[in-house]
Design an enzyme around this catalytic site. Sequence first.
Site, PDB file in Angstrom:
ATOM      1  N   THR A 367       5.204  -4.541  -2.461  1.00  0.00           N
ATOM      2  CA  THR A 367       4.466  -5.167  -1.378  1.00  0.00           C
ATOM      3  C   THR A 367       3.929  -4.099  -0.447  1.00  0.00           C
ATOM      4  O   THR A 367       4.643  -3.135  -0.128  1.00  0.00           O
ATOM      5  CB  THR A 367       5.356  -6.142  -0.581  1.00  0.00           C
ATOM      6  N   PHE A 369       2.740  -3.067   3.221  1.00  0.00           N
ATOM      7  CA  PHE A 369       2.876  -3.411   4.627  1.00  0.00           C
ATOM      8  C   PHE A 369       1.966  -2.493   5.431  1.00  0.00           C
ATOM      9  O   PHE A 369       1.734  -1.337   5.051  1.00  0.00           O
ATOM     10  CB  PHE A 369       4.323  -3.236   5.098  1.00  0.00           C
TER      11      PHE A 369
END
Length: 469
Positions: A367, A369
């Site tokens: 992921t 960020f």
Amino acid sequence: MSDSIDENYTGRAAHTAERSGDAVCNSTDSADSRCSASSEALDQDDIRNDAEPADSQCATSSETSAQDDIYNGAEPTDNLRAASSEALAGVRRRINEIDAQLAPLLARRMACSAQVAQIKSAEGIPVLDASREETVVGLAAQRAQPYGSYVASVYRSLMGVSREMQRDMLRRVSPLAKRIQEAADRQPTAQAAGAITGTVACYGVDGAFCSRTAKLLYPNARLLYCEKFADVFEAVETGRAVRGVTPVENSTAGSVTEVYDLILQYRHSITAGVSMGIRQNLLACPGADLSTVRTVYSHPQALAQSEAFLKARGYTAVSYASTAAAAKMVGEKRDVHLAAIGSAEAAELYGLRILASGIQANENNATRFISISREMRIASDANKVSLVFSLPHVTGSLHRLLGHFAARGLNLTKLESRAARRGGFQYVFYVDFAGASDSQVLASLLTALEDETEDLAFLGNYREITVEA
């Protein structure tokens, strides 16, 4: 070509102007005088009313001298079968002869384009004239039948190169490029993230992957946990937080669309990025096991990443605010029929057991960020650039714009379109690519993009790091 020979014609008027000898360049003159009118172009440039067969169009010109065959009949090739084909060698010789005539004409055309740059500079005229370019492309396609669509592509590339040459000559630097360079000059030699001791807004709750990212980036800051993505952006906007940390996309589940909408709305500056390996785990209270679990709670992204695991066991998936919030709730309920998907950190924090680890479908699950700031902050070690822009709804506009990245050898790591808020099937495009603010390449790219986009926003030039799961 708006950025080459400025003949100012449209439609049939364009054809008439050219037949009158408009802007044929004399290759024997200097660069400034090579774009001169010549009546010799009257019939040579005209479109044949009766298209010749393809075979007759590829015919050897007796006027081409032997030295125009640059390979002298011994053209290099990596293909042995091609090298032994006399028929292929003959056609290639004719191509070489045509190229020998074509290259000087292209040089003369570029000389005309150079003169156009001087005129545009003196009169304050923009480099791009999209409507004129489409007129010239259309005319070229008519002349080149039955290969019109292919020649149109060649002309679009030719005009793109011409525009780049004009910008290099004019040395224009856009106001945006200047602001970015000024912001970079104001920053310290390294991004002192550890020195930030103020408040950093963070999506989710303690124990979430976003919390882990915020602690990694700002170990000395006070974290303000936010239930909604919009709360993170609002905290930064109002000054309650000096930074905001939020997920933006996952390698399995894709982009967090709400965050991209908020990026477009607030236009905050991205100051840092983290690509974090994500290992999802099934968490439950003590006494539970895989056979007792019926319902699994987590963030929609985590549920999507673990969909195959959940379906295989017949579990019911229920969306929750975040992975850590789901773990906290399951820890409070102490119900053996409930489970959450989250990190090992969340399990430890909320007194849960890990029933199954690594349940995500993709072993390389990660992921991204980002950290946002209300002010533009650019570190000297920045390695990534993020932009958002909209384009006019005309043929070739995206192709033309992407050509600027390819011409500069820039590697696009993301290109995504989103529906614009103004509706009407208009779209905005998000682009990420490798680059640094102190690069002349970036300055020239932004100048070109600002000329050719309707709404260009520089989202940030920042350092992105990778963290293993």
